[in-house]
Design a protein around this motif. Structure first.
Motif, PDB file in Angstrom:
ATOM      1  N   CYS A  28       0.844  -1.200   0.000  1.00  0.00           N
ATOM      2  CA  CYS A  28       0.000   0.000   0.000  1.00  0.00           C
ATOM      3  C   CYS A  28       0.877   1.247   0.000  1.00  0.00           C
ATOM      4  N   GLY A  29       0.661   2.107  -0.993  1.00  0.00           N
ATOM      5  CA  GLY A  29       1.423   3.347  -1.108  1.00  0.00           C
ATOM      6  C   GLY A  29       0.926   4.412  -0.153  1.00  0.00           C
ATOM      7  N   LYS A  30      -0.323   4.297   0.268  1.00  0.00           N
ATOM      8  CA  LYS A  30      -0.923   5.265   1.184  1.00  0.00           C
ATOM      9  C   LYS A  30      -1.840   4.486   2.112  1.00  0.00           C
ATOM     10  N   ARG A  43     -16.383   8.677   9.478  1.00  0.00           N
ATOM     11  CA  ARG A  43     -15.022   8.767  10.019  1.00  0.00           C
ATOM     12  C   ARG A  43     -14.153   9.604   9.083  1.00  0.00           C
ATOM     13  N   PRO A  44     -13.373  10.529   9.626  1.00  0.00           N
ATOM     14  CA  PRO A  44     -12.617  11.474   8.790  1.00  0.00           C
ATOM     15  C   PRO A  44     -11.661  10.803   7.804  1.00  0.00           C
ATOM     16  N   GLN A  45     -10.871   9.851   8.255  1.00  0.00           N
ATOM     17  CA  GLN A  45      -9.893   9.226   7.367  1.00  0.00           C
ATOM     18  C   GLN A  45     -10.568   8.348   6.316  1.00  0.00           C
ATOM     19  N   LEU A  46     -11.670   7.709   6.671  1.00  0.00           N
ATOM     20  CA  LEU A  46     -12.418   6.918   5.687  1.00  0.00           C
ATOM     21  C   LEU A  46     -12.925   7.835   4.579  1.00  0.00           C
ATOM     22  N   GLN A  47     -13.482   8.963   4.961  1.00  0.00           N
ATOM     23  CA  GLN A  47     -13.997   9.908   3.963  1.00  0.00           C
ATOM     24  C   GLN A  47     -12.871  10.468   3.093  1.00  0.00           C
ATOM     25  N   ASP A  48     -11.719  10.766   3.717  1.00  0.00           N
ATOM     26  CA  ASP A  48     -10.560  11.246   2.947  1.00  0.00           C
ATOM     27  C   ASP A  48     -10.110  10.185   1.941  1.00  0.00           C
ATOM     28  N   LEU A  50     -11.899   7.755   0.607  1.00  0.00           N
ATOM     29  CA  LEU A  50     -12.889   7.603  -0.464  1.00  0.00           C
ATOM     30  C   LEU A  50     -12.788   8.732  -1.481  1.00  0.00           C
ATOM     31  N   ARG A  51     -12.460   9.943  -1.018  1.00  0.00           N
ATOM     32  CA  ARG A  51     -12.267  11.064  -1.945  1.00  0.00           C
ATOM     33  C   ARG A  51     -10.978  10.898  -2.754  1.00  0.00           C
ATOM     34  N   TYR A  52      -9.954  10.312  -2.144  1.00  0.00           N
ATOM     35  CA  TYR A  52      -8.636  10.164  -2.774  1.00  0.00           C
ATOM     36  C   TYR A  52      -8.613   9.061  -3.841  1.00  0.00           C
ATOM     37  N   ALA A  53      -9.328   7.970  -3.596  1.00  0.00           N
ATOM     38  CA  ALA A  53      -9.273   6.798  -4.478  1.00  0.00           C
ATOM     39  C   ALA A  53      -9.783   7.121  -5.887  1.00  0.00           C
TER      40      ALA A  53
END
Length: 190
Positions: A28-30, A43-48, A50-53
């Protein structure tokens, strides 16, 4: 690109390191990390994440329950990812990968079983609590005041020899504890 997601519920009792190591080992790169209940999909990181993928990415999780405990949320999430061309893979449940129709079937079966297991645990816990109450066991937080102390406080308050603040200070509890005690005793509860 492989994107990792790790989550724990309780930072005081759990550690993310095992999940992170496994995700790093998979390339995993990130890696996004959250702390909190899986019942909440905000959850903040889950939402981040999902936006990043992006299309062609693969999201990896240690287990599906790290992502969601609700069948509805899990299916909704996988539908959204699939529509965007993003696959999802569980490291400890290798039979699960959403890149094909069989993966979706397996996901739904596993999610139903996980939800059933959670519901069964909740029912057993409730039954255990009911049985304990029937045996006279105090369930919940420990009482701050003994029955004798509670009786003494109520007598003093009713006689006007003590104020709420004095009672709270004398017994080392909050004013709201004394107010709740007074209300419960006036309603016949102990």
């Amino acid at each position: 690109m492989k994107i990792g997601y790790a989550r724990i519920s309780r930072p005081d009792k759990q550690d993310l390191s095992m999940q992170i190591q496994a995700l790093e080992k998979e390339g995993c790169g990130k890696i996004y990390q959250d702390t909190g209940s899986a019942k909440n999909t905000a959850r903040p990181q889950l939402q981040d994440m999902l936006r990043y993928a992006r299309e062609g990415d693969e999201i990896l999780v240690w287990r599906l329950d790290r992502l969601s405990r609700s069948l509805t949320d899990l299916i909704s999430l996988t539908d959204d990812l699939g529509a965007r061309g993003i696959s999802l893979r569980s490291l400890t449940e290798p039979v699960y990968q959403t890149s094909g129709p069989m993966g979706r079937v397996v996901l739904q079966i596993m999610a139903v079983l996980a939800e059933f297991e959670r519901a069964t645990i909740i029912e057993r816990t409730k039954a255990g609590l009911r049985a304990a109450k029937e045996r006279g066991v105090h369930v919940g937080r420990p009482k701050l005041l003994s029955d004798e102390q509670a009786t003494h406080i109520i007598q003093e308050l009713n006689a006007g020899r003590m104020s709420l603040n004095e009672a709270a200070g004398l017994f080392g509890v909050s004013r709201s504890t004394i107010t709740r005690l007074r209300r419960n005793l006036s309603n016949g509860a102990t």
